[in-house]
Design an enzyme around this catalytic site. Structure first.
Site, PDB file in Angstrom:
ATOM      1  N   VAL A 153     -94.555   6.406   9.424  1.00 30.51           N
ATOM      2  CA  VAL A 153     -95.809   6.536   8.786  1.00 30.51           C
ATOM      3  C   VAL A 153     -96.824   5.618   9.681  1.00 30.51           C
ATOM      4  O   VAL A 153     -98.083   6.117   9.919  1.00 30.51           O
ATOM      5  CB  VAL A 153     -95.865   5.762   7.604  1.00 30.51           C
ATOM      6  CG1 VAL A 153     -97.218   5.551   6.889  1.00 30.51           C
ATOM      7  CG2 VAL A 153     -95.137   6.815   6.383  1.00 30.51           C
ATOM      8  N   CYS A 171     -89.694  -3.945 -10.313  1.00 32.01           N
ATOM      9  CA  CYS A 171     -90.940  -4.724 -10.981  1.00 32.01           C
ATOM     10  C   CYS A 171     -91.400  -4.312 -12.279  1.00 32.01           C
ATOM     11  O   CYS A 171     -91.957  -2.990 -12.404  1.00 32.01           O
ATOM     12  CB  CYS A 171     -92.173  -4.907  -9.957  1.00 32.01           C
ATOM     13  SG  CYS A 171     -93.749  -5.536 -10.655  1.00 32.01           S
ATOM     14  N   GLY A 220     -87.319   6.030  -5.351  1.00 28.91           N
ATOM     15  CA  GLY A 220     -86.725   7.097  -6.029  1.00 28.91           C
ATOM     16  C   GLY A 220     -87.665   7.545  -7.219  1.00 28.91           C
ATOM     17  O   GLY A 220     -88.728   7.303  -7.205  1.00 28.91           O
ATOM     18  N   THR A 271     -83.535   7.129  -1.819  1.00 30.79           N
ATOM     19  CA  THR A 271     -82.425   6.559  -2.560  1.00 30.79           C
ATOM     20  C   THR A 271     -81.288   7.086  -2.235  1.00 30.79           C
ATOM     21  O   THR A 271     -81.052   8.136  -1.912  1.00 30.79           O
ATOM     22  CB  THR A 271     -82.883   6.882  -4.287  1.00 30.79           C
ATOM     23  OG1 THR A 271     -81.458   6.696  -4.802  1.00 30.79           O
ATOM     24  CG2 THR A 271     -83.091   8.465  -4.339  1.00 30.79           C
ATOM     25  N   ASP A 324     -78.761   8.028  -4.185  1.00 32.02           N
ATOM     26  CA  ASP A 324     -78.390   8.533  -5.113  1.00 32.02           C
ATOM     27  C   ASP A 324     -78.548  10.153  -5.019  1.00 32.02           C
ATOM     28  O   ASP A 324     -77.446  10.745  -5.673  1.00 32.02           O
ATOM     29  CB  ASP A 324     -78.851   7.968  -6.370  1.00 32.02           C
ATOM     30  CG  ASP A 324     -78.802   6.346  -6.712  1.00 32.02           C
ATOM     31  OD1 ASP A 324     -77.578   5.940  -6.228  1.00 32.02           O
ATOM     32  OD2 ASP A 324     -79.303   5.961  -7.478  1.00 32.02           O
ATOM     33  N   GLY A 327     -61.980  14.566   1.940  1.00 41.32           N
ATOM     34  CA  GLY A 327     -60.648  14.838   1.576  1.00 41.32           C
ATOM     35  C   GLY A 327     -59.992  13.981   0.282  1.00 41.32           C
ATOM     36  O   GLY A 327     -58.761  14.111   0.335  1.00 41.32           O
ATOM     37  N   ALA A 328     -60.949  13.588  -0.562  1.00 47.55           N
ATOM     38  CA  ALA A 328     -60.005  13.088  -1.831  1.00 47.55           C
ATOM     39  C   ALA A 328     -59.548  14.189  -2.560  1.00 47.55           C
ATOM     40  O   ALA A 328     -60.030  15.077  -2.723  1.00 47.55           O
ATOM     41  CB  ALA A 328     -61.433  12.248  -2.461  1.00 47.55           C
ATOM     42  N   LYS A 364     -43.200  16.242  -5.071  1.00 49.39           N
ATOM     43  CA  LYS A 364     -43.173  17.147  -3.960  1.00 49.39           C
ATOM     44  C   LYS A 364     -43.014  16.343  -2.510  1.00 49.39           C
ATOM     45  O   LYS A 364     -43.098  16.889  -1.471  1.00 49.39           O
ATOM     46  CB  LYS A 364     -44.212  18.138  -3.852  1.00 49.39           C
ATOM     47  CG  LYS A 364     -44.126  19.207  -4.806  1.00 49.39           C
ATOM     48  CD  LYS A 364     -45.200  20.250  -4.801  1.00 49.39           C
ATOM     49  CE  LYS A 364     -45.835  20.420  -6.094  1.00 49.39           C
ATOM     50  NZ  LYS A 364     -47.215  21.108  -5.783  1.00 49.39           N
ATOM     51  N   MET A 370     -46.900  11.186  -1.497  1.00 49.88           N
ATOM     52  CA  MET A 370     -46.714   9.664  -2.160  1.00 49.88           C
ATOM     53  C   MET A 370     -48.105   9.140  -2.379  1.00 49.88           C
ATOM     54  O   MET A 370     -48.392   8.205  -3.204  1.00 49.88           O
ATOM     55  CB  MET A 370     -45.788   8.929  -1.472  1.00 49.88           C
ATOM     56  CG  MET A 370     -44.587   9.418  -1.006  1.00 49.88           C
ATOM     57  SD  MET A 370     -43.695   9.982  -2.495  1.00 49.88           S
ATOM     58  CE  MET A 370     -43.321   8.591  -3.558  1.00 49.88           C
TER      59      MET A 370
END
Ligand code: ADP
Ligand code: F6P
Length: 323
Positions: A24, A74, A103, A126, A128, A186-187, A212, A215
């Site tokens: 800016v 605020c 946001g 943000t 999010d 890869g969760a 399997k 672990m």
């Protein structure tokens, strides 16, 4: 003589806010505007914390996380009295247009100022990613990159102990940080507010994996879906799993912005100045299908967030097909 632009950052800080400020300031300078930096968001506007910000002040900040203008939440600015004070400060400093990086809450403030006669442009800042009108908000990419890095560290230690790592991530009411990180990192399991989940089913899946021979599992939980600690405790008590909760917290909001965040923030900042240069206000800048765009604030804020079902389905394929 050209008019003066003001700029502030508001709400939670995000990596890439500085890149936006720099853009800016540079674009405004090129267009012949001078820029006033407002410290600590709307609170600073009410208190008159306004100072000239020049191109030399933004030298080298493109790579830095946080915001050199500081930020705040605020409550006073939500009141008519606070808004009147802010307007007086804007007039006293001869500011004829404003850029707000923040946001949806900060955009409500930008809308108020535009309606009070100060052309104001919002840039989505943000982590999010919870603004429906734009594919990505500034900071989200860096946050997700941070989460996947931490995930791999956590996986190392969880694997060594054959534990379940339950990682709680930010996102407010939105599950995007968790969803994107689960897909990219890869969760094995995901808990987000947008999709109902069954913790007993997750426990069964983890136990089946262990039988399997796999672990270790990582469970990513978005803060909007619940507490990581509660999930880990439940897994310990009900399924005898050695589960550990990790709250990633503010680590997700800090650090050098990624290329994607710097790039988007820089492009959006320049676009915001173009709008103000044409005397246009009450708009927010965003990115859709890789194109920078702007949209009326009221329209943008009234859009319903569409959950990315395709991403979730792809994540499920990865999750369901694990060992
Ligand atoms: P974000 O901008 O990240 O969504 P918040 O929701 O906390 O963060 O909003 C940031 C700030 O924007 C608030 O602290 C307040 O100063 C201002 N704001 C939020 N909602 C409004 C509103 N309805 N009217 C005026 N200002 C608002
Ligand atoms: O909006 C960004 C965000 O980091 C959310 O993900 C989180 O819920 C919230 O801000 C935390 O806010 P604070 O900085 O007030 O702790």
């Amino acid at each position: 003589m050209k008019r003066r632009i003001g700029i502030l950052t508001s709400g939670g800080d995000t990596p890439g806010m500085n890149a936006g400020i720099r853009s800016v300031v540079m674009a405004a300078d090129a267009a012949g505007f001078s820029v006033m930096g407002i410290t600590k968001g709307y609170a600073g506007l009410i208190d008159g914390r306004v100072d000239r910000i020049k191109t030399e002040d933004v030298d080298g900040i493109v790579q830095k996380g946080g915001t050199i203008l500081k930020t705040a939440r605020c409550e006073d600015f939500k009141t008519e009295e606070g808004q009147k004070k802010a307007l007086q400060v804007i007039k006293a400093f001869d500011i004829s247009g404003l850029v707000v990086i923040g946001g949806d809450g900060s955009f409500q403030g930008a809308r108020v100022l535009s309606h009070l006669g100060v052309p104001t442009i919002g840039i989505p800042g943000t982590i999010d990613n919870d603004l429906a009108y734009t594919d990505f908000t500034i900071g989200f990419d860096t946050a997700v990159n941070g989460v996947i890095q931490e995930m791999s560290r956590i996986r190392d230690t969880m694997e060594s102990h054959e534990r379940v790592g339950v990682i709680e991530v930010m996102g407010n009411k939105c599950g995007d940080i968790a969803l994107y990180a689960a897909l990219a990192g890869g969760a094995e399991h995901l808990m987000i507010p947008e999709i109902e989940f069954d913790i007993d089913y997750v426990c069964e899946k983890i136990i089946a994996s262990r039988i399997k021979g796999k672990m270790t599992s990582i469970v990513l939980i978005a803060e909007g879906a619940g507490k990581g600690e509660a999930v880990a405790n439940y897994m310990k008590a009900k399924a005898s799993l050695d589960a550990k909760a990790i709250v990633l917290g503010y680590i997700q909001r800090g650090g050098n912005p990624t290329m994607a965040d710097r790039f988007r923030a820089t492009r959006m900042g320049a676009h915001a100045v173009q709008l103000l240069n044409k005397g246009i206000g009450n708009r927010v800048v965003g990115i859709r299908d890789n194109q920078i765009l702007d949209e009326d604030i009221d329209e943008a804020l009234s859009r319903e967030i569409v959950f990315p079902v395709d991403l979730y389905e792809e994540y499920k394929i990865m999750s369901e097909n694990q060992k």
